[in-house]
Design an enzyme around this catalytic site. Structure first.
Site, PDB file in Angstrom:
ATOM      1  N   ASP A   1       0.852  -1.202   0.000  1.00 28.67           N
ATOM      2  CA  ASP A   1       0.000   0.000   0.000  1.00 28.67           C
ATOM      3  C   ASP A   1       0.886   1.250   0.000  1.00 28.67           C
ATOM      4  O   ASP A   1       2.106   1.149   0.035  1.00 28.67           O
ATOM      5  CB  ASP A   1      -0.919   0.002   1.231  1.00 28.67           C
ATOM      6  CG  ASP A   1      -0.119   0.097   2.528  1.00 28.67           C
ATOM      7  OD1 ASP A   1       0.910  -0.590   2.620  1.00 28.67           O
ATOM      8  OD2 ASP A   1      -0.524   0.839   3.433  1.00 28.67           O
TER       9      ASP A   1
ATOM     10  N   HIS B   1       1.313  -8.855  -3.573  1.00 29.66           N
ATOM     11  CA  HIS B   1       0.361  -7.781  -3.256  1.00 29.66           C
ATOM     12  C   HIS B   1       1.168  -6.501  -3.101  1.00 29.66           C
ATOM     13  O   HIS B   1       1.528  -6.099  -1.998  1.00 29.66           O
ATOM     14  CB  HIS B   1      -0.402  -8.119  -1.966  1.00 29.66           C
ATOM     15  CG  HIS B   1      -1.521  -7.163  -1.699  1.00 29.66           C
ATOM     16  ND1 HIS B   1      -2.800  -7.328  -2.179  1.00 29.66           N
ATOM     17  CD2 HIS B   1      -1.528  -5.997  -1.012  1.00 29.66           C
ATOM     18  CE1 HIS B   1      -3.557  -6.327  -1.784  1.00 29.66           C
ATOM     19  NE2 HIS B   1      -2.807  -5.504  -1.077  1.00 29.66           N
TER      20      HIS B   1
ATOM     21  N   ASP C   1       0.573 -17.394  -4.510  1.00 32.37           N
ATOM     22  CA  ASP C   1       1.232 -16.318  -5.268  1.00 32.37           C
ATOM     23  C   ASP C   1       0.168 -15.601  -6.100  1.00 32.37           C
ATOM     24  O   ASP C   1       0.029 -15.820  -7.304  1.00 32.37           O
ATOM     25  CB  ASP C   1       2.326 -16.902  -6.181  1.00 32.37           C
ATOM     26  CG  ASP C   1       3.029 -15.795  -6.985  1.00 32.37           C
ATOM     27  OD1 ASP C   1       3.693 -16.117  -7.986  1.00 32.37           O
ATOM     28  OD2 ASP C   1       2.878 -14.596  -6.612  1.00 32.37           O
TER      29      ASP C   1
ATOM     30  N   GLU D   1       2.029 -10.261   0.437  1.00 35.09           N
ATOM     31  CA  GLU D   1       2.363  -8.842   0.350  1.00 35.09           C
ATOM     32  C   GLU D   1       3.863  -8.684   0.593  1.00 35.09           C
ATOM     33  O   GLU D   1       4.586  -9.669   0.849  1.00 35.09           O
ATOM     34  CB  GLU D   1       1.536  -8.045   1.360  1.00 35.09           C
ATOM     35  CG  GLU D   1       1.688  -6.534   1.181  1.00 35.09           C
ATOM     36  CD  GLU D   1       0.579  -5.711   1.804  1.00 35.09           C
ATOM     37  OE1 GLU D   1      -0.272  -6.267   2.534  1.00 35.09           O
ATOM     38  OE2 GLU D   1       0.544  -4.498   1.547  1.00 35.09           O
TER      39      GLU D   1
END
Ligand code: G3I
Ligand code: 9MR
Length: 567
Positions: free
Chosen positions: A175, A486, A536, A545
């Site tokens: 993120d 991620h 994955d 992530e």
């Protein structure tokens, strides 16, 4: 005619050497004097042969250990110790004439590229700067998140128009948030790596924009995050805001396309103490390079500690309407953060006030993670050169060796020969295992007992392929590596290969990312066998992530083993 016979020979070669590459090995290889363990599924064969692939000669035949079951995967496996192979070269393992392993590299610099890539990844995580092709290659991208106008959430708690400038820093993970608590252990780990291997790291170029400066590249990279951290301290009272993020996680977009309003939130005690600790540490390390920054960092550290003494238990509470990361463990008591901050401040100032805090706070014997940083203080207290009271230093050394002995003994008894404990298989499991390795390295530094180094080697082996899924969990480094982490830039950039050098979180059967919603994963876990619970896929933020507190111990572990292989 010659070509015909060559063809026949090649076909025969393939036929004779059937392939069943089931062996679990470190896919990057081993230092010449390193402990070398191969794990293979239970077989009736008594021995395993190792061939030099350049000469196709058998150079070593060793017996398999008796079969044993690894409780984290349910597999029945056998081990073979091939540490006797010390000659640099390329090898492979065979059972009854069948090749069972990928190429096995033996040479002292097998981790050098991984060290550089795992450190360079922090450059790719920079907020507020365009990544130029000369430094970022094909993963070059436009700048995102200048963060020169950051608001407060809830907005009602601040005067109309309140905002701060809080630029630079690293994106936390997949993120685009920036989090003080996770920055704390991440910055400590990278700076502690520098403190331990200063001479070598002074010479290590990461090809970043600052590479031509007189400051070592690793310090230049960490400075990008330290500069941001300093902007998160309220100059009025020394308290530190917990995080800087948008109100909600954005979609799969590049940094420049995430233009939603960004906010800081409440000041918290854990964030303020983690801040104090790393600023005190940084004030020592950067002093030779930037005395003004060193002085500013130490002042900020002391002011933060004072705020935390007055506000001993202010814990993060997610504001209404916000869903970004929290970094607020259930059992937070802030005692671990206070001991760590007092320890770093004592080393930097030798003030009695910090020694008194150290006297009053307990050690614990838990591998460090963002929610329990007590062991970061134990590392410091165990170093006689830091000038703590002799009884405290002795107690810290005993605490450290007790944990290291527990991990080493588990490796000796484990079916996989791995120093892995049940707690490891949490969200970010690979980073907890890398931190096991760092605990073992500290025991080696203290005792020079190679058995600790051998056990530390096994944690890197696990991460780089010696695991039930036979995957090297670092993007771009190994034979089978994560392709769909991620990680928003890797997912949105239209480039097949993910950004290299990133450590995927790793298997864990909490299933926080499993569910019926479009963004969630279909069930992928094998409940009860956590070491198999990995997928994955972009959807899996709980197993796939990447994060700064995961790459930092990877860089430390790979780098320490690299430098110790080449001492
Ligand atoms: O410490 C307990 C342990 O005692 C217990 O045995 C175990 C199993 O229940 O849980 C442990 O707590 C877990 C904690 O991580 C420590 O491992 C929590 O259940 C778990 O929810 C928590 O997950 C954190 C996750 O955010 C959700 O809060 C991860 O550590 C943390 O790495 C992750 O961090 C996210 C940021 O919020 C946002 N940016 C991405 C980043 C990585 O995914
Ligand atoms: O991308 C987010 C990741 O960094 C976090 O670790 C994770 C758990 O907090 O949440 C991810 O964001 C998801 C959000 O929680 C729900 N909507 C889909 C988002 C992307 O998967």
């Amino acid at each position: 005619m010659k070509r015909f016979f060559t063809l026949i020979f090649m076909v025969t070669l393939v036929n004779v050497q059937a392939l069943e590459l089931g062996a679990r090995i470190n896919q990057l290889g081993y230092g010449e004097k390193a402990k070398k363990i191969l794990v293979y599924k239970n077989t009736d064969a008594a021995n395993v042969e190792f061939r030099d692939l350049m000469t196709d000669k058998v150079v070593l035949t060793v017996p398999f250990s008796p079969a044993a079951t690894w409780e984290y995967s349910g597999e029945s496996v056998r081990k073979a110790d091939f540490s006797a192979i010390t000659k640099p070269g390329l090898y492979a393992a065979y059972v009854n004439g069948t090749r069972i392993s990928d190429n096995i590299f033996v040479r002292n610099n097998v981790y050098e590229d991984l060290l550089k890539a795992s450190l360079k990844w922090f450059y790719y995580q920079r907020a507020g700067i365009a990544l130029a092709p000369e430094f970022a290659g094909k993963w070059a991208r436009a700048a995102g998140h200048p963060d020169t106008a950051v608001y407060f959430l809830p907005e009602s708690e601040k005067p109309e128009g309140w905002k701060i400038s809080s630029p630079k820093g690293w994106y936390d993970a997949g993120d685009y948030g920036k989090y003080i608590v996770n920055s704390g252990i991440s910055v400590f780990t990278l700076l502690n790596f520098y403190e331990r291997f200063e001479a070598q790291l002074k010479k290590l170029s990461l090809n970043i924009p600052e590479s031509k400066s007189r400051v070592p590249d690793i310090l230049e990279e960490v400075r990008w995050n330290l500069d941001w951290m300093l902007t998160m301290q309220d100059p009025a009272d020394g308290g530190v805001y917990h995080k800087l993020t948008t109100a909600r996680f954005c979609g799969k977009v590049m940094p420049a396309d995430d233009t939603a309003k960004r906010y800081v939130v409440m000041k918290t005690t854990p964030a303020t103490l983690d801040f104090a600790a790393v600023m005190a540490q940084a004030s020592r390390i950067y002093k030779p390079f930037d005395p003004k920054f060193s002085e500013r960092a130490l002042k900020a550290a002391e002011k933060a500690f004072e705020w935390a003494v007055k506000n001993p238990l202010v814990l993060f509470k997610q504001p209404e309407g916000m869903n970004t990361g929290q970094y607020n463990p259930d059992d937070e008591d802030t005692l671990d953060e206070k001991l760590w901050a007092a320890t770093e401040l004592y080393i930097s100032t030798k003030k009695k006030v910090y020694a008194d805090w150290i006297d009053s706070l307990p050690f614990n014997s838990h591998v460090p993670w963002w929610g329990n940083v007590n062991f970061l203080a134990v590392y410091r207290l165990a170093e006689a050169k830091n000038g703590f009271k002799k009884d405290i230093t002795k107690a810290a050394q005993d605490t450290m060796l007790t944990l290291a002995n527990h991990l080493r003994d588990i490796a000796d008894k484990s079916a996989y020969g791995l120093p892995i404990i049940p707690w490891n298989f949490v969200w970010g499991s690979n980073s907890t295992i890398a931190n096991n390795g760092i605990v073992l390295l500290h025991a080696y530094y203290l005792t020079k007992d190679k058995s600790y180094l051998d056990a530390a080697q096994r944690t890197l082996d696990y991460i780089l392929g010696a695991n039930p899924l036979k995957i090297s969990y670092v993007t771009g480094y190994g034979n089978r590596t994560p392709m769909h982490p991620h990680h928003r830039p890797s997912e949105a950039d239209g480039i097949l290969e993910p950004v290299p050098g990133m450590l995927a979180g790793g298997p864990h059967d909490g299933g926080q990312d499993v569910g019926p919603n479009p963004w969630q994963c279909k069930e992928y876990r094998k409940l009860g066998t956590p070491a198999l619970s990995y997928i994955d896929d972009w959807c899996s933020y709980a197993s796939n992530e990447v994060a700064i507190n995961w790459n930092a111990p990877l860089a430390y572990l790979a780098g320490a083993l690299h430098y110790l292989n080449n001492r």
